[in-house]
Design a protein around this motif. Structure first.
Motif, PDB file in Angstrom:
ATOM      1  N   PRO A 204       0.829  -1.222   0.000  1.00  8.60           N
ATOM      2  CA  PRO A 204       0.000   0.000   0.000  1.00  8.60           C
ATOM      3  C   PRO A 204       0.855   1.259   0.000  1.00  8.60           C
ATOM      4  CG  PRO A 204      -0.740  -1.575   1.667  1.00  8.60           C
ATOM      5  CD  PRO A 204       0.569  -2.086   1.156  1.00  8.60           C
ATOM      6  N   GLU A 205       0.344   2.301  -0.653  1.00  7.98           N
ATOM      7  CA  GLU A 205       1.047   3.572  -0.700  1.00  7.98           C
ATOM      8  C   GLU A 205       0.831   4.341   0.601  1.00  7.98           C
ATOM      9  OE1 GLU A 205       3.514   5.585  -1.184  1.00  7.98           O
ATOM     10  OE2 GLU A 205       3.364   5.050  -3.292  1.00  7.98           O
ATOM     11  N   ILE A 206       1.776   5.221   0.915  1.00  9.18           N
ATOM     12  CA  ILE A 206       1.684   6.060   2.113  1.00  9.18           C
ATOM     13  C   ILE A 206       0.513   7.032   1.975  1.00  9.18           C
ATOM     14  CG2 ILE A 206       2.863   7.879   3.424  1.00  9.18           C
ATOM     15  CD1 ILE A 206       5.510   6.523   2.714  1.00  9.18           C
ATOM     16  N   ASP A 207      -0.226   7.212   3.049  1.00 10.58           N
ATOM     17  CA  ASP A 207      -1.368   8.130   3.077  1.00 10.58           C
ATOM     18  C   ASP A 207      -0.879   9.581   2.978  1.00 10.58           C
ATOM     19  OD1 ASP A 207      -3.786   9.418   3.485  1.00 10.58           O
ATOM     20  OD2 ASP A 207      -3.803   9.064   5.653  1.00 10.58           O
ATOM     21  N   MET A 208      -1.386  10.319   2.009  1.00 10.19           N
ATOM     22  CA  MET A 208      -0.967  11.711   1.790  1.00 10.19           C
ATOM     23  C   MET A 208      -1.977  12.714   2.358  1.00 10.19           C
ATOM     24  SD  MET A 208       1.847  11.298  -0.034  1.00 10.19           S
ATOM     25  CE  MET A 208       2.609  10.064  -1.109  1.00 10.19           C
ATOM     26  N   SER A 209      -3.035  12.255   2.991  1.00  9.90           N
ATOM     27  CA  SER A 209      -4.130  13.148   3.360  1.00  9.90           C
ATOM     28  C   SER A 209      -3.768  14.125   4.475  1.00  9.90           C
ATOM     29  CB  SER A 209      -5.363  12.329   3.773  1.00  9.90           C
ATOM     30  OG  SER A 209      -5.098  11.568   4.948  1.00  9.90           O
TER      31      SER A 209
END
Length: 249
Positions: A204-209
């Protein structure tokens, strides 16, 4: 056409210099920054050439940090992973001599879920120690201790800071991979034996929110340091002139 000829000339001189250094017994490593638009086949040919030359190679994906002049040819994280998977697939069975840990290469191919270690590869230039890393340059410290003590490390890195969003560069992620290898040597050994996985789902990609917005302050920091240097030079010149006048009197 002229630009291509000029670039070839530089490349040929570099190859000649590498051969000359090798002939004199030096160990030689080369560095390559990979940009969007570089076909995997061309990168693989370059890596084949490094084997012919007998040199080690370090590789890092380029990303659009603040002061880079050409913003359109950088990679984002998804493109980076796909491109490196294609390159590593072409390299199976070849003896490319990477100057990286196996876990970092596995990370580039989207198989390891790492966060940046922004203090892992500190850089110093004529202005001092660069905060937080050489790619951003958002301030300078006079000493290494000051760099470590006064930089808010927790506010930098992918998912934490907008300017770091696309970064998968070695300066932040190789230290993370090296630490992971020390903490889990069996995993590092398994990746080394298995090779880089080039198919299947990616992590999974790192959360950018929750990343904070970018601050574009590199030029401001450089101007500040140049002003300080000029002020110090002027003070030194005035002091020298005063001493000279005093001696003459």
């Amino acid at each position: 056409h002229d630009k291509a000829v000029s670039q070839k000339g530089v490349f040929d001189r570099a190859v000649s210099a590498i051969k000359a250094a090798k002939a004199r017994g030096f160990t030689v490593n080369v560095n390559a920054t990979i940009f969007d638009g570089h076909p995997a086949e061309e990168i693989a040919k370059f890596l084949d050439l490094t084997v012919e030359l007998g040199v080690g190679v370090s590789m890092s994906p380029g990303y659009a940090y603040e002061r880079a002049p050409d913003q359109e040819h950088f990679l984002n994280r998804t493109k980076t992973k796909k491109l490196f998977r294609d390159v590593f697939a072409m390299g199976k069975g070849k003896k490319w001599n990477f100057m990286h840990s196996g876990l970092f290469l596995d990370f580039l191919a989207g198989n390891q879920e790492y966060e940046c270690t922004p203090w892992g590869m500190p850089a110093r230039n004529i202005f001092g120690w660069q905060k937080p890393c050489y790619l951003l340059g958002e301030g300078y410290a006079k000493t290494f201790k000051e760099l470590m003590d006064t930089t808010d490390w927790e506010t930098y890195g992918t998912g934490k800071y907008e300017k770091c969003a696309d970064c998968m560069a070695h300066c932040g992620y190789e230290p993370t991979a090296a630490t992971a290898a020390l903490n889990n040597p069996l995993k590092a050994m398994w990746v080394s034996l298995r090779g880089i996985k080039t198919t299947g789902p990616m992590v999974p990609e790192i959360d950018m929110s929750k990343q904070r917005p970018a601050q574009y302050i590199f030029s401001e920091q450089v101007q500040k340091k140049l002003s300080e240097i000029r002020k110090d030079e002027a003070a030194a010149a005035a002091e020298k002139a005063a001493r000279k006048a005093s001696t003459a009197a």
